[in-house]
Design an enzyme around this catalytic site. Structure first.
Site, short mmCIF file in Angstrom:
data_model
loop_
_atom_site.label_atom_id
_atom_site.label_comp_id
_atom_site.label_asym_id
_atom_site.label_seq_id
_atom_site.Cartn_x
_atom_site.Cartn_y
_atom_site.Cartn_z
N ASP A 14 0.82 -1.22 0.00
CA ASP A 14 0.00 0.00 0.00
C ASP A 14 0.86 1.28 0.00
O ASP A 14 0.65 2.18 0.82
CB ASP A 14 -0.91 0.03 1.25
CG ASP A 14 -1.69 -1.25 1.46
OD1 ASP A 14 -2.13 -1.84 0.45
OD2 ASP A 14 -1.86 -1.66 2.62
N GLU A 225 -11.26 0.04 -3.29
CA GLU A 225 -10.40 0.58 -2.22
C GLU A 225 -9.19 1.26 -2.86
O GLU A 225 -9.12 1.40 -4.08
CB GLU A 225 -9.95 -0.54 -1.27
CG GLU A 225 -9.10 -1.62 -1.93
CD GLU A 225 -8.80 -2.80 -1.01
OE1 GLU A 225 -9.27 -2.84 0.14
OE2 GLU A 225 -8.07 -3.71 -1.47
O1 FUB Z 1 -3.14 -3.55 3.62
C1 FUB Z 1 -4.45 -3.81 4.07
C2 FUB Z 1 -5.44 -3.52 2.99
O2 FUB Z 1 -5.17 -4.30 1.85
C3 FUB Z 1 -5.42 -2.10 2.46
O3 FUB Z 1 -5.97 -1.17 3.33
C4 FUB Z 1 -6.12 -2.30 1.18
O4 FUB Z 1 -6.03 -1.24 0.29
C5 FUB Z 1 -5.47 -3.56 0.67
O5 FUB Z 1 -4.27 -3.30 -0.01
#
Ligand code: FUB
Length: 324
Positions: A14, A225
Site C-alpha cells: 500500500d 479501495e
Molecule cells: O493492507 C491492508 C489492505 O489491503 C489495504 O488497506 C487495502 O487497500 C489492501 O491493499
C-alpha cells in the site's frame, strides 16, 4: 526499470509516495506473518506498526527510517493498521492511517511530526466523522487539503450507506448488487491544521463515458479501495483498485471533489489478491508505486513495494508505454 522490490528486509504494501524537500518518501503498510487464515474480510492483514522509507533517486539506495508509529501508542486502536498516507502543511508532517477502534469499526487517525520520516505522535481520538479505510490526502495548489477514503468488504464502506450511521448487518465481504449505482469513495476537506474534517463527507462520483454513474455490478470499474489523487496538466486524476477484479484504474475530473469520468486501466492484476498504489512526479518523471506478493511467493498478506515509470499520451491518458 527493475521489477525488484524496493526493500526485501521487511514485507511492505500500500505505498503512498510523496516528494518532501526534494527527497522521495514512501509511507507503506508494514505486513507481518500471522497465523490468521486468509479470508475475504481481510483479517489476515493484521499489522501493528509503520516504517517510513526514503530515497534520493529512483533505483538508488533506500533508507529505512525505522518505526514511525506503533499501535500500542495509539489509544483508540484495537487492531489492523492498514494503508496509510502522509501530507505536509505549515512545516508539519501528518500521517493518516486506518485502524479498527475498540468496537471493531474502522476509523481514520492522524499523527503529527516535525520531520517527514517521523516519529509521529498520534492524536488520542480518530478524526471525528471519519470511517472505513485507505485515507489519501491531497493538498491542492491553493493550499486546500482533501481527505479521500473508503474500502469495500473488510473495509466496511458498505456499512455507511446512510450518512453517519454504521449498519452492522452489512459487515463482512459483501456489497450492493444489481442495477444500482456503485458505492462511491468518500471525500471531505481538511481544516488548516490538517487534523479535522472541515466539511461534510460526500461521495466522489465516478461516471462512465455517457455520464452515468458506474454501476454496482460493474466490478471491472467500480471503486473498491486504494484511493489516490494526483494532478496533471490542470486535471485531477482519481485512481483506485477494483478489488475482486484486481485492476488499478483511474478517472479524470476538473475539481478535486468531482465528478470524475472513468479513464481506463493503469495496471493489470499482479500476484496476490490486493493491488494498491500511488502516483508521484519526481525529478521530471512520473512513477507508479504499487505492491505484489512475489517476495513471499504469493502469500496474500506478505507483500512487497515496487516502482514503475508511467507516461501520459497526448490526450492525458495514463500509459505504461512511453509514447512515440
Ligand atoms: O493492507 C491492508 C489492505 O489491503 C489495504 O488497506 C487495502 O487497500 C489492501 O491493499
Amino acid at each position: 526499470m527493475s521489477s525488484e522490490p524496493i526493500v526485501k528486509h521487511l514485507y511492505t504494501a500500500d505505498p503512498s509516495a510523496h516528494v518532501f524537500n526534494d527527497r522521495l518518501y514512501v509511507y507503506p503498510s508494514h505486513d507481518r506473518e500471522t497465523d490468521i487464515e486468509d479470508n475475504d474480510n481481510g483479517d489476515q492483514y493484521d499489522m501493528v506498526d509503520y516504517h517510513v522509507f526514503s530515497m534520493d533517486e529512483v533505483g538508488g539506495p533506500v533508507t529505512d527510517h525505522g518505526v514511525a508509529l506503533k499501535m500500542e501508542d495509539i489509544p483508540w486502536v484495537s487492531k489492523q493498521l492498514w494503508a496509510p498516507d502522509a501530507a505536509t502543511k505549515n512545516g508539519k508532517y501528518y500521517l493518516y492511517f486506518p485502524a479498527r477502534d475498540k468496537e471493531g469499526i474502522f476509523r481514520i487517525g492522524v499523527a503529527v511530526s516535525d520531520k517527514p520520516e517521523g516519529p509521529f505522535t498520534p492524536d488520542p481520538e480518530p478524526i471525528s466523522g471519519s470511517y472505513s479505510i485507505d485515507p489519501a490526502t491531497f493538498v491542492d495548489d491553493d493550499g486546500q487539503a482533501y481527505l479521500y477514503f473508503g474500502g469495500l468488504w473488510g473495509g466496511q464502506l458498505q456499512c455507511w450507506q446512510e450518512p453517519g450511521k454504521f449498519e452492522a448487518k452489512w459487515a463482512g465481504p459483501q456489497e450492493p448488487s444489481g442495477p444500482v449505482k456503485a458505492l462511491f469513495p468518500r471525500v471531505a476537506k481538511l481544516t488548516d491544521d490538517m487534523r479535522s474534517l472541515a466539511s461534510e463527507v460526500t461521495e466522489l462520483h465516478i461516471l462512465d463515458e455517457s455520464g452515468e454513474a458506474i454501476a454496482a455490478d460493474d466490478h471491472d470499474r467500480r471503486f473498491f479501495e486504494a484511493a489516490w489523487m494526483h494532478k496533471y496538466n490542470g486535471k485531477y486524476y482519481f485512481s483506485y483498485s477494483t478489488g475482486d477484479t484486481h485492476y488499478l484504474v483511474y478517472a479524470i475530473g476538473d475539481s478535486p471533489l468531482g465528478p470524475f469520468t472513468y479513464g481506463g486501466r493503469i495496471l493489470e492484476p499482479v500476484l496476490g489478491w490486493t493491488t494498491h498504489h500511488s502516483i508521484v512526479e519526481f525529478k521530471g518523471k512520473w512513477y507508479l508505486f504499487h505492491h505484489d506478493t512475489t517476495l513471499s511467493g504469493g502469500k496474500n498478506h506478505l507483500r512487497c513495494v515496487k516502482i514503475k515509470e508511467i507516461f501520459y499520451d497526448k490526450d492525458g491518458k495514463i500509459t505504461m508505454e512511453k509514447p512515440e
